[in-house]
Structures are given as structure tokens and as C-alpha cells.
Design an enzyme around this catalytic site. Structure first.
Site, PDB file in Angstrom:
ATOM      1  CD  GLU A 166      59.172  41.620  72.439  1.00 19.00           C
ATOM      2  OE1 GLU A 166      60.246  42.264  72.419  1.00 19.00           O
ATOM      3  OE2 GLU A 166      58.123  42.048  71.918  1.00 19.00           O
TER       4      GLU A 166
ATOM      5  CB  SER B  48      46.063  41.722  63.538  1.00 21.76           C
ATOM      6  OG  SER B  48      45.682  40.456  64.022  1.00 21.76           O
TER       7      SER B  48
ATOM      8  CE  LYS C 262      53.192  41.295  66.990  1.00 19.42           C
ATOM      9  NZ  LYS C 262      52.253  40.225  66.632  1.00 19.42           N
TER      10      LYS C 262
HETATM   11  C1  LIG Z   1      51.346  39.674  67.552  1.00 15.75           C
HETATM   12  C2  LIG Z   1      50.038  39.578  66.937  1.00 15.75           C
HETATM   13  C3  LIG Z   1      48.868  40.007  67.605  1.00 15.75           C
HETATM   14  C4  LIG Z   1      48.859  40.451  69.029  1.00 15.75           C
HETATM   15  O1  LIG Z   1      49.575  41.596  69.309  1.00 15.75           O
HETATM   16  P1  LIG Z   1      48.914  43.007  69.538  1.00 15.75           P
HETATM   17  O2  LIG Z   1      50.039  43.840  70.004  1.00 15.75           O
HETATM   18  O3  LIG Z   1      47.852  42.844  70.600  1.00 15.75           O
HETATM   19  O4  LIG Z   1      48.343  43.464  68.263  1.00 15.75           O
HETATM   20  C5  LIG Z   1      47.684  39.975  66.906  1.00 15.75           C
HETATM   21  N1  LIG Z   1      47.611  39.526  65.642  1.00 15.75           N
HETATM   22  C6  LIG Z   1      48.703  39.088  64.976  1.00 15.75           C
HETATM   23  C7  LIG Z   1      48.539  38.599  63.589  1.00 15.75           C
HETATM   24  C8  LIG Z   1      49.938  39.104  65.599  1.00 15.75           C
HETATM   25  O5  LIG Z   1      51.004  38.668  64.926  1.00 15.75           O
END
Ligand SMILES: *Cc1c(COP(=O)(O)O)cnc(C)c1O
Length: 420
Positions: free
Chosen positions: A118, A385, A96
Site C-alpha cells: 500500500e 525521514s 522507507k
Molecule cells: C512514509 C513517510 C513518513 C511516515 O511514516 P512513518 O512510518 O511514520 O515513518 C515520514 N516521512 C517520510 C519521508 C515518509 O515517506
């Protein structure tokens, strides 16, 4: 040498990806999104903007992130060679920050002094509070009270960083309601305030802009796999909430015909109304929070309740570009249920010494399930992610109930429930 596919990857001037996307905002916000679109167009063409962003991404955020060969997981599954793109190693613990850093630089260019955001899992709130602190912005984060409870650690982090966290109690008290409140704030304070939206969602230009700011994931992964394996991967897998980490990884590979891509949504307790957030399994076309896309709604068009063990995937709609890529057949979408995700969480932790975010674990669960159907010389990249520190309590609770209910111990090797 590899074959390529013809694709139109740019939305039109109103932000349409095929029939999806657009700018469905109230009159009072139209000039704000138009100003943002114009400013973003200027910024993206400005080498100075790119240079400043690249410097911060490396010196402050920790890019490039490694592309890690998960040797033990690969051996254990006896399927393809598995690589992990380590976005979990970034500052604040998830992808993020790529987007938050880009947007705060844009807000600075636009002369704004305040940012709002948000947040669901709290990861985007933390990323926003972080860049706001770094650039001396006032910061307000809207968060549903249900999410505040399950992500208490991130609430504390945001407060340490100087942000004000505003609890949202209406409706289901999760991400959707938090976005409504952020939009309400934006309408009122649009002169001073930039709305730092956290995923590839919302009115144009957000889906395109957020994608552009995350494509660094795929650009790096492409370079890294070519260095390490001297060829492109066979499969990319990423979890899909709003869709930003997935589109960030996929985008630079979309024209490479030989690269398959799978987005994994939250199957929650199973595909029944109210029990999941798998928009492509049981959704329909609709308009929500600024964009036209696939979403979960009942026959009267009311947005359905959603559920997922991972707060970051717990949202009723998906980013419009994903709807388009699904129509084109370029990206496939599948889902993983909570129980399977929790097993995969333990599997990756114990096999590789990497505790993944529950969101990212959806992608791991998909690969665990399908590894046997792939060849040993095939290459898979999973987008890690984020890291799982924030999820410790959730997982501990799950383990406690599982033990309490006596509902089976960890299955022996090779009989992972999802491999059945
Ligand atoms: C917020 C988040 C997601 C989901 O958001 P996307 O916009 O679909 O990437 C996925 N993995 C993590 C670690 C997150 O913090």
C-alpha cells in the site's frame, strides 16, 4: 556515564505491546501472519541474512547516512545544537528503503515471487517497486486516487520501475483504503505473495519487524553523536505517521533515561474532527487493520476522515508500540499544523540548503517552536525521514494560494508564527 530506565521492549508471542498490538486478522490470513512470524524469527537469528542485508544497505541504499550539524539553523534559532539524521539521502529519498530491503530478502527466503504494498505519499510504493525490480519480483502497489493525484511524480516512478499501480477509489481514497485493498489481495494470493507493509503498523509481526529493520537509524545516530559530541543527545524528534521512522530513531535510546523523545503528528488544519491526523490529541482505543491502538473514530466507532498536507502522515491510526510508549510516559507526542509546517519547510530550505519532505518537516517545526526553551549546550537530533522533491507541487500550490489570498507575507526573522 548515564542512568538507564527499565523497559520491556519485546512484544509477547502474539505481538502485544502492553494492551496494544496483537494479530486481528481474518481466519484466512492467520496462517500467513504466523508463517511470516516464524520465518522472521529464523531470519533475524541468521547471520547470513544480516550480512546480506547490511551489504545491500550500504552498497545499494547508501548507509550509513550522515548525522549533520545544522549550524545555520542552530545559530538562527539561538537554542540547542541541532543535528539532522539524513535519511533523506538514502536511495529513493526516504527511510522507507530500510524496511523494504529487509522484507524483500525475507520474501525471497520464503520462496515468494510477488510482492504487494500500500502507499500514501508514494514513498513506500517507490521503495517497494525498487527492491522488487532489484530482485526480479512481480510488484503491485495499491494507492488511493486522491494520493495518486497529489503524488503524481511517485506514480510515474513506480511505473518506470515496472510496478503496477492500482488506483483505489473507495471511501476517502487515501492510505486506509489502499491497505484494505492490499489485505484483500493478500488473502487471495497468499501462496505466491508477500505483503510488504510500509510502516510499524498492522498485525504482528509487522510492528516489531519494521521497527527492527529501521533501528539502524538510531544505532547509527547513537554511534555518530557519541563520536561527534562524546555524549548522548538531550532530545530526539521525529514525525509520526504509522511510526516507523520515529521508532527506528528512538528504539536504541529508549533505555537512556537522559534522552527525551518527541513524536510529532499531523495537526492538519487544526484539531477538529476530519481536519487532522493527530491520534494522540483526539483519538481513542480501537482496532483497525490488524492491530489494537490509538485511532481517530467517532462515537459509533466509525473511523474518522483525516487531513494533512503530507500524505505520509495522513492516516487514522498509529503504530501500537507508540501507544505503549506514550502510556509509559517514555515518549511524548505533539503535533504541528499544515501552515506551521509549510513555514518550517521554507525555513530549512533557505537556511540549510536542504529541502525536506513535508512529513519530516513536522519534526523541524516542533524544534523551531521549542528551541528557545532549550539551552545552547543541549543536543537535539531531528530525523530527516525524507527529501522534499515529491512535495514541490504541494508547496507551490500553498504559496500560490497564500499570495492570492493576501494572507500575510513571510514573517520577519524571529517571529515565526510557531514561536509565538
Ligand atoms: C512514509 C513517510 C513518513 C511516515 O511514516 P512513518 O512510518 O511514520 O515513518 C515520514 N516521512 C517520510 C519521508 C515518509 O515517506
Amino acid at each position: 556515564m548515564h542512568s538507564t530506565v527499565e523497559l520491556n521492549l519485546m512484544p509477547d508471542v502474539h505481538g502485544h505491546f502492553g494492551p496494544y498490538g496483537g494479530m486481528f486478522v481474518p481466519e484466512t490470513l492467520m496462517s500467513a501472519v504466523q508463517e511470516l512470524t516464524a520465518e522472521y524469527e529464523k531470519a533475524r537469528q541468521d547471520p547470513q541474512f544480516r550480512l546480506e542485508l547490511d551489504n545491500l544497505l550500504s552498497s545499494y541504499c547508501g548507509r550509513p547516512t550522515p548525522l549533520y550539524y545544522a549550524e545555520r539553523l542552530t545559530e538562527k534559532l539561538r537554542g540547542p545544537k541541532i543535528y539532522l539524521k539524513r535519511e533523506d539521502l538514502l536511495h529513493t529519498g526516504a527511510h522507507k528503503i530500510n524496511n523494504a530491503m529487509g522484507q524483500i530478502l525475507l520474501a525471497k527466503r520464503m520462496g515468494k515471487t510477488r510482492v504487494i504494498a500500500e502507499t500514501g505519499a508514494g514513498q513506500h510504493g517507490v521503495a517497494t517497486a525498487t527492491v522488487a525490480a532489484r530482485f526480479g519480483f512481480e510488484c503491485v502497489v495499491y494507492m488511493g486516487t486522491v494520493d495518486m493525484e497529489r503524488q503524481a511524480l511517485n506514480v510515474a516512478r513506480m511505473e518506470f520501475l515496472g510496478a503496477k499501480v492500482v488506483p483505489v477509489t473507495v471511501g476517502q481514497a487515501t492510505l486506509k483504503e489502499a491497505i484494505n485493498e492490499a489485505m484483500r489481495d493478500w488473502v487471495t494470493n497468499v501462496r505466491s505473495t508477500h505483503y510488504l507493509l510500509g510502516t510499524a503498523y498492522g498485525p504482528h509481526p509487522y510492528p516489531m519487524m519494521v521497527r527492527d529493520l529501521h533501528r539502524v537509524i538510531g544505532d547509527e545516530a547513537r554511534r555518530q553523536i557519541l563520536e561527534q559530541e562524546e555524549r548522548l543527545p538531550d532530545l530526539l524528534v521525529a514525525c509520526v505517521g504509522g511510526g516507523s521512522n520515529a521508532i527506528g530513531l528512538f528504539y536504541p535510546f529508549l533505555r537512556d533515561a537522559g534522552v527525551r523523545m518527541v513524536g510529532v503528528e499531523a495537526g492538519g488544519r487544526g484539531i477538529r474532527p476530519g481536519d487532522h491526523a493527530a491520534r494522540f490529541q483526539a483519538g481513542k482505543l480501537g482496532i483497525l487493520q490488524g492491530t489494537k491502538t490509538w485511532l481517530l473514530a467517532d462515537d459509533d466507532g466509525q473511523i474518522q476522515l483525516t487531513h494533512s498536507v503530507s500524505a505520509g502522515l495522513d492516516y487514522a491510526a498509529v503504530g501500537p508500540e507508540h501507544s505503549y510508549l506514550r502510556d509509559l510516559g517514555r515518549v511524548e507526542y505533539d503535533y504541528a499544523t499544515d501552515d506551521v509546517v509549510l513555514e518550517a519547510f521554507l525555513e530549512l530550505s533557505k537556511t540549510e540548503g536542504i529541502i525536506p519532505a513535508l512529513e519530516s518537516t513536522h519534526a523541524v517545526a516542533y524544534v523551531i517552536k521549542h528551541a528557545r526553551k532549550m539551552l545552547r549546550d543541549q543536543l537535539v537530533i531531528i530525523n530527516m525521514s525524507g527529501r522534499g522533491d515529491k512535495d514541490v507541487q504541494q508547496v507551490a500550490q500553498f504559496l500560490a494560494t497564500r499570495e492570492g489570498s493576501g494572507a500575510g507575507k513571510m514573517p520577519p526573522h524571529g517571529t515565526h508564527p510557531s514561536a509565538a
